[in-house]
Design a protein around this motif. Structure first.
Motif, short mmCIF file in Angstrom:
data_model
loop_
_atom_site.label_atom_id
_atom_site.label_comp_id
_atom_site.label_asym_id
_atom_site.label_seq_id
_atom_site.Cartn_x
_atom_site.Cartn_y
_atom_site.Cartn_z
N TYR A 130 0.99 -1.18 0.17
CA TYR A 130 0.15 0.05 0.10
C TYR A 130 0.92 1.16 0.07
CZ TYR A 130 -3.23 -3.72 1.21
OH TYR A 130 -3.81 -4.84 0.60
N TYR A 163 12.78 -2.95 -4.97
CA TYR A 163 11.53 -3.78 -4.83
C TYR A 163 11.58 -5.20 -4.39
CZ TYR A 163 7.50 -6.21 -6.57
OH TYR A 163 6.19 -7.01 -6.71
N ARG A 164 11.57 -5.61 -3.08
CA ARG A 164 11.53 -6.84 -2.60
C ARG A 164 13.26 -7.39 -2.61
NH1 ARG A 164 6.84 -5.51 -1.72
NH2 ARG A 164 5.18 -7.01 -1.65
N TYR A 194 -1.67 4.56 -2.61
CA TYR A 194 -2.33 3.41 -3.20
C TYR A 194 -3.81 3.77 -3.48
CZ TYR A 194 -3.89 -1.64 -3.65
OH TYR A 194 -4.27 -2.82 -3.92
N SER A 232 2.12 -12.93 -1.25
CA SER A 232 2.22 -12.87 -2.59
C SER A 232 3.20 -14.25 -2.81
CB SER A 232 2.70 -11.53 -3.20
OG SER A 232 1.99 -10.57 -2.94
N ASN A 236 5.66 -8.88 -9.01
CA ASN A 236 5.23 -8.24 -10.08
C ASN A 236 6.34 -8.08 -11.21
OD1 ASN A 236 2.65 -8.03 -9.23
ND2 ASN A 236 3.00 -6.29 -7.81
N ASP A 273 -5.09 -13.64 -13.39
CA ASP A 273 -6.45 -13.43 -13.47
C ASP A 273 -6.90 -13.74 -15.05
OD1 ASP A 273 -9.09 -13.10 -12.81
OD2 ASP A 273 -8.85 -11.10 -12.19
N LYS A 278 -8.03 -18.19 -11.13
CA LYS A 278 -8.45 -18.31 -9.78
C LYS A 278 -9.05 -19.46 -9.37
CE LYS A 278 -9.29 -13.34 -9.30
NZ LYS A 278 -10.51 -12.32 -9.49
N GLN A 291 -7.40 -13.21 -4.75
CA GLN A 291 -6.14 -12.46 -5.11
C GLN A 291 -5.29 -13.43 -5.66
OE1 GLN A 291 -3.73 -11.34 -6.14
NE2 GLN A 291 -3.35 -9.19 -5.35
N PRO A 292 -5.31 -13.74 -7.10
CA PRO A 292 -4.68 -15.01 -7.51
C PRO A 292 -2.88 -14.74 -7.52
CG PRO A 292 -5.42 -13.47 -9.28
CD PRO A 292 -5.84 -12.87 -8.05
N1 EPU Z 1 -5.66 -7.88 -10.17
C1 EPU Z 1 -6.36 -8.65 -10.80
N2 EPU Z 1 -7.30 -9.67 -10.27
C2 EPU Z 1 -7.47 -9.66 -9.01
C3 EPU Z 1 -6.61 -9.18 -8.18
C4 EPU Z 1 -5.87 -7.94 -8.73
O1 EPU Z 1 -6.44 -8.17 -12.01
O2 EPU Z 1 -7.96 -10.67 -8.73
C5 EPU Z 1 -4.93 -6.70 -10.62
C6 EPU Z 1 -5.95 -5.34 -10.31
O3 EPU Z 1 -5.66 -4.58 -11.65
C7 EPU Z 1 -5.15 -4.67 -9.10
C8 EPU Z 1 -3.66 -5.35 -9.32
O4 EPU Z 1 -3.76 -6.55 -10.03
O5 EPU Z 1 -5.11 -3.46 -9.33
C9 EPU Z 1 -2.86 -5.43 -8.00
O6 EPU Z 1 -3.34 -5.83 -7.04
P1 EPU Z 1 -3.23 -5.44 -5.51
O7 EPU Z 1 -3.19 -4.19 -5.58
O8 EPU Z 1 -3.92 -6.51 -4.88
O9 EPU Z 1 -1.32 -5.66 -5.30
P2 EPU Z 1 -0.62 -6.66 -6.00
O10 EPU Z 1 0.34 -6.04 -6.85
O11 EPU Z 1 -1.18 -7.68 -6.53
C10 EPU Z 1 1.19 -6.03 -4.12
C11 EPU Z 1 2.09 -6.91 -3.25
C12 EPU Z 1 1.28 -7.36 -1.88
C13 EPU Z 1 0.81 -5.94 -1.39
C14 EPU Z 1 -0.22 -5.21 -2.38
C15 EPU Z 1 -0.71 -3.98 -1.80
C16 EPU Z 1 3.74 -7.86 -4.56
C17 EPU Z 1 4.46 -9.17 -5.07
N3 EPU Z 1 2.76 -8.00 -3.75
O12 EPU Z 1 0.27 -6.94 -4.57
O13 EPU Z 1 1.98 -7.84 -1.05
O14 EPU Z 1 -0.23 -6.18 -0.08
O15 EPU Z 1 0.51 -5.04 -3.48
O16 EPU Z 1 0.35 -3.06 -1.93
O17 EPU Z 1 4.40 -6.58 -4.71
C18 EPU Z 1 3.19 -9.74 -0.29
O18 EPU Z 1 4.21 -9.51 -0.67
O19 EPU Z 1 2.84 -11.02 0.29
C19 EPU Z 1 1.78 -8.97 -0.57
C20 EPU Z 1 0.85 -9.53 -0.23
#
Ligand code: EPU
Length: 333
Positions: A130, A163-164, A194, A232, A236, A273, A278, A291-292
């Motif tokens: 976030y 980043y990580r 965020y 995760s 990304n 996704d 999923k 959250q896939p």
């Molecule tokens: N999305 C989809 N389908 C879904 C879910 C998400 O298309 O079912 C797309 C959406 O476009 C969404 C985007 O993916 O806008 C990003 O999703 P989200 O905001 O949930 O974040 P993320 O990039 O998937 C990262 C971190 C998470 C952290 C969140 C929030 C990494 C690898 N993961 O996830 O960290 O909580 O941002 O900041 O960078 C972790 O590291 O264990 C972790 C959970």
């Protein structure tokens, strides 16, 4: 004090709940124990230092020693009208520190609320969520240098954070973090970068943000104590502007975030996704439906091979459709 256990069951030590063992498990609770632990370890034996085990996938039994720090403590080491600097023991649970800091009204950690794991591991991994990363609050990492056999203070600028990413991940095994110094703000300015937090302008204190982050996380991510997972599973991907332009021509709706290094970050969750993965299962391993990016072990019956097979399936599907190779965020042991 140093505690040593032989033939140790690690299933309670990794949030993925993999039922694996290690030859030896050593736990210590003060920094002065670390030189002794390394003297006893000897030169040849493989070892691995874990934190809360929330970013690990044990792929089989570990034929060596697993180390764990229980070093406690939250100490104020500097106090000014604007900031407070804290020294946090590596074994402290990150979210307990965050909750306590929010109760004091000190800002900086609140966007990281509910991230599982311990303080030392948070500094190794540069955890982030976030719009905030651990490196944004860390000022120094206090560690034992296993090469030089001495205690060192490493300023944040020398930690190689990205980043990580960090120096502690690259130069694995060299530094054993025993404390992390973090600086928090007494003048609350919410970080609303965020998209899901943008409407929180009415937030008046870090606790307001913490509560919003907890609600947001709970709507998407499983709590590891309820549904075993390692958060995760993939990072990304960051792709070149040329690669991105090609992709966007075919998929105009693809979400994207420019990075400081001129690359484009695309969400792995979106790619997975689009591949309609999923809820897909292999043995006891399952892609989280909300959250896939998260691979779960919902009934605690997944074997390491189930997780690896599901990982392979996801990587191959994304590669075939988008020509992007996903890389795991979760460390494979
Ligand atoms: N999305 C989809 N389908 C879904 C879910 C998400 O298309 O079912 C797309 C959406 O476009 C969404 C985007 O993916 O806008 C990003 O999703 P989200 O905001 O949930 O974040 P993320 O990039 O998937 C990262 C971190 C998470 C952290 C969140 C929030 C990494 C690898 N993961 O996830 O960290 O909580 O941002 O900041 O960078 C972790 O590291 O264990 C972790 C959970």
């Amino acid at each position: 004090m140093i505690k040593i256990f032989d033939d140790y069951d690690l299933s309670g030590r990794n949030t993925m709940a993999m039922a694996v063992k290690c030859k030896r498990f050593i736990e210590y609770d003060q920094k002065e124990d670390i030189p002794q632990v390394f003297k006893d370890l000897g030169q040849r034996e493989p070892w691995l230092h874990i934190g809360g085990g929330s970013n690990l996938l044990f792929t089989c039994d570990y034929e060596g020693t697993v180390l764990h720090s229980r070093i406690p403590g939250i100490e104020v080491i500097e106090d000014t009208p604007e900031t407070v600097t804290l020294r946090i023991g590596a074994g402290e649970t990150l979210d307990e520190v965050i909750e306590w800091a929010c109760e004091q009204g000190w800002g900086g950690l609140e966007n990281l609320s509910l991230i599982p794991g311990e303080m030392g591991a948070a500094a190794v991994q540069n955890v982030g969520a976030y719009g905030t990363e651990a490196k944004d609050v860390i000022v120094h990492v206090q560690a034992y240098d296993t090469h030089e056999r001495t205690f060192v203070t490493i300023p944040v600028a020398d930690c190689g954070y990205g980043y990580r990413q960090s120096r502690f991940k690259h130069d694995k095994g060299r530094f054993i973090i025993h404390d992390v110094d973090i600086r928090l703000s007494k003048n609350f300015t919410p970080n609303l970068k965020y998209p899901g937090l943008r409407d929180l302008h009415s937030a008046t204190c870090p606790m307001d943000i913490r509560n919003a982050v907890i609600a947001l996380r709970d709507s998407k991510l499983p709590r590891p104590e309820q549904v075993p997972s390692a958060g995760s599973f993939f990072m990304n991907p960051q792709i070149t502007p040329e690669q991105f332009a090609q992709l966007q021509a075919n998929y105009p709706a693809i979400p994207h975030y420019p990075t400081a290094n001129g690359l484009m970050k695309v969400p792995a969750a979106w790619l997975i996704d689009q591949c309609r993965l999923k809820g897909v299962e292999v043995g006891g391993a399952k892609v989280w439906s909300k959250q896939p990016l998260v691979i779960t072990n919902p009934d605690r019956r997944a074997t390491p091979d189930d997780i690896l097979a599901l990982e392979k399936k996801i990587v191959e599907a994304v590669k075939a459709r988008f020509n992007i190779t996903l890389h795991p965020e979760v460390e494979h042991v």
